[in-house]
Design a protein around this motif. Sequence first.
Motif, PDB file in Angstrom:
ATOM      1  N   ASP A 437      -1.420  -1.122   3.467  1.00  0.00           N
ATOM      2  CA  ASP A 437      -0.780  -0.685   4.708  1.00  0.00           C
ATOM      3  C   ASP A 437      -1.081  -1.678   5.820  1.00  0.00           C
ATOM      4  O   ASP A 437      -2.165  -2.268   5.873  1.00  0.00           O
ATOM      5  N   ILE A 449      -0.208   2.877  12.241  1.00  0.00           N
ATOM      6  CA  ILE A 449       0.411   2.311  11.046  1.00  0.00           C
ATOM      7  C   ILE A 449       1.715   1.625  11.434  1.00  0.00           C
ATOM      8  O   ILE A 449       2.557   2.206  12.122  1.00  0.00           O
ATOM      9  N   ARG A 452       4.184  -0.588   5.285  1.00  0.00           N
ATOM     10  CA  ARG A 452       3.574  -1.070   4.051  1.00  0.00           C
ATOM     11  C   ARG A 452       3.768  -2.581   3.959  1.00  0.00           C
ATOM     12  O   ARG A 452       4.839  -3.104   4.267  1.00  0.00           O
TER      13      ARG A 452
END
Length: 569
Positions: A437, A449, A452
């Motif tokens: 991540d 975040i 990915r």
Amino acid sequence: MSTEKHADLVRFNHYFERLQQTIRERWDYPALCNFQGDSMTYGQMATEIARMHVLLEEAGIQKGDHIALCARNTYRWALSYLSITTYEAVIVPLLVDFHADSVMSLTDHSDAIILFTDRDKWKTLDIERMPKLRGVICTEDFSIILSKDERIDQAVARWQEAFQARYPNGFGIDDVHYNTDNMDNLSIINYTSGSSGDPKGVMLTYRASSASIDFGLRNMPVYYGDRIVSMLPMAHIYGLTFEFLYPITGGATVYYLGGRPAPTKLLQAMKEVKPYLICTVPMVMEKVYRSAIEPVLSKWYMRILCAIPGLKNVIFGKVREKLDAAFGGNVRCYIMGGAALNPAVEKCFHKIKLHFTVGYGMTEAAPLLGYEDWRRYAARSCGKSVDCAHVRIDSSDPARIVGEIQAKGDNICIGYYKNESATKAAFTEDGYLCTGDLGLIDHEGNIYIKGRSKCMILSSTGQNIYPEELEAVINNQEYVAESLVVDRSAEADAGGTTGATKLYALVYLNPDELKNDEVDEKDIPDLLNHMLREINHKLPNYSQITKIELVDVPFEKTPKMSIKRYLYK
């Protein structure tokens, strides 16, 4: 692999110690229940665990042997799990939704010698594909479905006699004892996928589970009378840990729905059980927002009323109360994980002061890496690093320059079962788990975040594009149920150059909303053109969407309801 202990991390005991104490203190208190069905108290649960220990021992099952568990979510699934792990066998929980071929392949790959399953699932399996199995036990009543070993047959024949010999005065509170001298032993092999290719069975120790359970008990205390509804797949580490192991260790009553229930049954269960905690995925809460909150707040007169400061708070409070009531009216916190929460939905939840937080984790972390109490939760983040692990960003400036999120601590796995190459690739030289991540950590410790690493798209101008951020904008469009951004840039030509970045948005429209608004099929092209203009107006030039393509059915999902991106190009 990471096995180093960290003196600066929080200290904790084996979760079996707390489980023993809870069983003794709540002997006659309900522990495991099927919603509107059978149930058992903590004392009955402990007695059944002891009975299973006797059977396994008489059948010649050794500590450390591998036992697979693949069945529907019921209280006997939970009982089977505790029976196996407290016996100190290595449990291999497999999702009942896995295709039969995957269940058989993973059972064999895990070296399981016993399989716990229900009769419906067993009908789809072939024992010849699982040659290492010595026996199959039915989770519904612990009867023997199949035996390839005389010791199992003999153990069943003298099961009651052996149990009475072990506990001549009956099994009581003082007999509850589980070994805790095994913190660093392998406890769970949890397969992250049922797909083909090299299986990745995440190896988790008792230490890893204990760290996560301890974190839950300290940060989300369980009080007398607390109850919880198990909605997530039990064989997935998120549901396993936070809808079962943590609440049952803390003394709550856990209710099972038997699988993925219809919305009416789920809402009925919420109203009757009145859970203290909701563990879910963002998609579920986004559906709640679109079906129950957005239609109310978007009405023209509500927008006018909400512009009046004093009245706005009253309206938002009523909306929150109505949402809480739909979940039983006793929820202290809604925890979402597994994916990012849509920004518009999150903004609304903040406005109505819903008690929610978004966490971050993965199977390899058993499962939490990031969490924060709803009172201190920072918008768009996924909490702060849990205190049983160190979380870092592989970047020269973690607060400003995106880098891979890496973690090291007591809750981290020790590698992948029979997959040395994957294990080696998963850890840095100094023992940090490479999560795959990408993210940032601000100066307050909040984790953000970005996407990915495998999903990141490098534009033709060298810009990093994170599809998840684009999808959040797309999903805010009217009628969009879900979306997926894919890169369809021109392939490299003979000279090694590439064409301009071409980002396509695959979109599934909500059929109910289209029907309610009487949107005709001939109007769809105009709708998409308008949508494309609105989306690109909100995106930077380097990440503009080239085209919107409709998909006819919802995207295929993983157990934690993330879209299986690899299926769509």
